[in-house]
Design a protein around this motif. Structure first.
Motif, PDB file in Angstrom:
ATOM      1  N   ALA A 187      38.650  40.710  41.391  1.00 49.91           N
ATOM      2  CA  ALA A 187      37.813  39.294  42.068  1.00 49.91           C
ATOM      3  C   ALA A 187      36.483  39.108  41.413  1.00 49.91           C
ATOM      4  N   LEU A 188      35.871  37.655  41.979  1.00 50.93           N
ATOM      5  CA  LEU A 188      34.851  37.285  41.427  1.00 50.93           C
ATOM      6  C   LEU A 188      33.806  36.863  42.595  1.00 50.93           C
ATOM      7  N   THR A 223      30.587  34.744  43.800  1.00 46.10           N
ATOM      8  CA  THR A 223      29.769  34.400  43.931  1.00 46.10           C
ATOM      9  C   THR A 223      28.799  34.851  44.978  1.00 46.10           C
ATOM     10  N   PHE A 229      32.674  34.158  33.019  1.00 45.32           N
ATOM     11  CA  PHE A 229      34.147  34.035  33.114  1.00 45.32           C
ATOM     12  C   PHE A 229      34.589  34.755  31.978  1.00 45.32           C
ATOM     13  N   VAL A 243      40.590  36.848  35.714  1.00 45.63           N
ATOM     14  CA  VAL A 243      40.346  36.519  37.731  1.00 45.63           C
ATOM     15  C   VAL A 243      40.837  36.093  38.365  1.00 45.63           C
ATOM     16  N   LEU A 296      39.377  34.437  43.454  1.00 46.58           N
ATOM     17  CA  LEU A 296      37.718  34.326  43.399  1.00 46.58           C
ATOM     18  C   LEU A 296      37.325  33.684  44.937  1.00 46.58           C
ATOM     19  N   ASN A 346      34.380  32.125  46.628  1.00 43.59           N
ATOM     20  CA  ASN A 346      32.938  31.202  46.234  1.00 43.59           C
ATOM     21  C   ASN A 346      32.369  31.171  47.840  1.00 43.59           C
ATOM     22  N   CYS A 391      32.990  26.806  39.690  1.00 44.49           N
ATOM     23  CA  CYS A 391      33.667  28.101  39.295  1.00 44.49           C
ATOM     24  C   CYS A 391      35.148  27.762  39.976  1.00 44.49           C
ATOM     25  N   THR A 392      35.730  27.336  40.396  1.00 38.71           N
ATOM     26  CA  THR A 392      37.094  27.203  41.028  1.00 38.71           C
ATOM     27  C   THR A 392      37.544  26.736  39.921  1.00 38.71           C
ATOM     28  N   ALA A 415      38.339  29.870  37.443  1.00 37.39           N
ATOM     29  CA  ALA A 415      39.401  30.676  37.549  1.00 37.39           C
ATOM     30  C   ALA A 415      40.241  29.922  37.682  1.00 37.39           C
ATOM     31  N   ILE A 447      41.643  31.986  45.486  1.00 39.59           N
ATOM     32  CA  ILE A 447      40.732  30.359  45.689  1.00 39.59           C
ATOM     33  C   ILE A 447      40.563  31.257  47.377  1.00 39.59           C
ATOM     34  N   HIS A 456      37.107  29.854  50.191  1.00 43.57           N
ATOM     35  CA  HIS A 456      35.515  29.037  50.295  1.00 43.57           C
ATOM     36  C   HIS A 456      35.035  29.487  51.534  1.00 43.57           C
TER      37      HIS A 456
END
Length: 246
Positions: free
Chosen positions: A9-10, A12, A72, A82, A85, A87, A119-120, A123, A137, A139
């Motif tokens: 998992a990333l 931000t 990335f 990833v 994600l 965000n 970023c999206t 990913a 994903i 947000h």
């Protein structure tokens, strides 16, 4: 959550607030978490010795495309890629639309909208390239994206969060058209006790003593709920208000 144990998992904006809470929540669930932020030492401090997950701190700035793509690439080279994600990176600047500083507007849009988009894109491209069909994903939006601004000073922030909602729906339809099962969702909290008011001229830390608010861990719990649904279920938007707020 067993689906994502051991996956990458990333997150931000991971150095404080909601991002930090999300990092630790995912570590407790056994994910390999990459925290991305400018204050990398603060990410390292989030490591949990008793958690099954592994934390990697990566220095990065979501206002710089080369910083995002470099992060990335590091993940691809070292962790395969990833799978989730989050965000989370976001900023708040207040100021009316007839006299505010252009740089404040630019930073709001670069972090809250453009950085999120880059970023999206990175990913999703990574997931599609690796054949990952159960990625997610998320947000981190705001209730400000669901209603008109409270006043003129918050209009640019509200506009950025409205954009996040529109981009989420566009992303969902894009993935449907690609026949991908990658899921997407948004969490839209009200007032949360974080450092986001740092750039506010009208709010002070006293606001958390005066108004009903939530804690970052509340948003992290909502994220875990979203991720833990059966793959046939896509929890699209969780709207969260502090109890007692107007």
């Amino acid at each position: 959550m067993e689906t994502y144990a051991g996956r990458v998992a990333l997150v931000t904006g991971a150095s404080s607030g909601i991002g930090a809470a999300v990092v630790q929540a995912l570590l407790r669930k056994g994910l390999t978490v990459v925290g991305l932020a400018r204050r990398v030492d603060r990410i390292k401090a989030l490591e949990l010795k008793d958690a099954p997950g592994k934390l990697y701190a990566v220095e990065g700035d979501v206002t710089k495309e080369e910083s995002i793509t470099s992060a990335f690439k590091w993940i691809s080279d070292n962790l395969d890629g990833v799978d989730v994600l989050v965000n989370n990176a976001g900023v708040y600047h207040d100021g009316d639309l007839t006299s505010s500083d252009t740089e404040a507007w630019r930073r709001t849009l670069e972090v809250n909208v453009l950085g999120l988009c880059i970023c999206t894109r990175e990913a999703v491209q990574d997931m599609l390239r690796r054949g990952v069909d159960d990625g997610f994903i998320v947000h981190i939006g705001s209730v400000a994206g669901h209603c008109p601004p409270d006043d003129g000073t918050s209009a640019m922030y509200s506009a950025s969060k409205h954009a996040v909602r529109v981009l989420l729906e566009g992303l969902r339809k894009d993935l449907v058209a690609k026949k991908s099962k990658i899921r997407v969702g948004e969490i839209s909290p009200g007032l949360v006790n974080t450092e986001i008011i740092t750039n506010s001229t009208s709010w002070t830390p006293d606001i958390f003593e005066e108004l009903p608010h939530m804690e970052p861990e509340d948003v992290a719990d909502a994220l875990l709920f979203m991720l833990s649904r059966h793959p046939r279920v896509q929890v699209y938007d969780i709207v969260m208000y502090p109890t007692g707020s107007e």
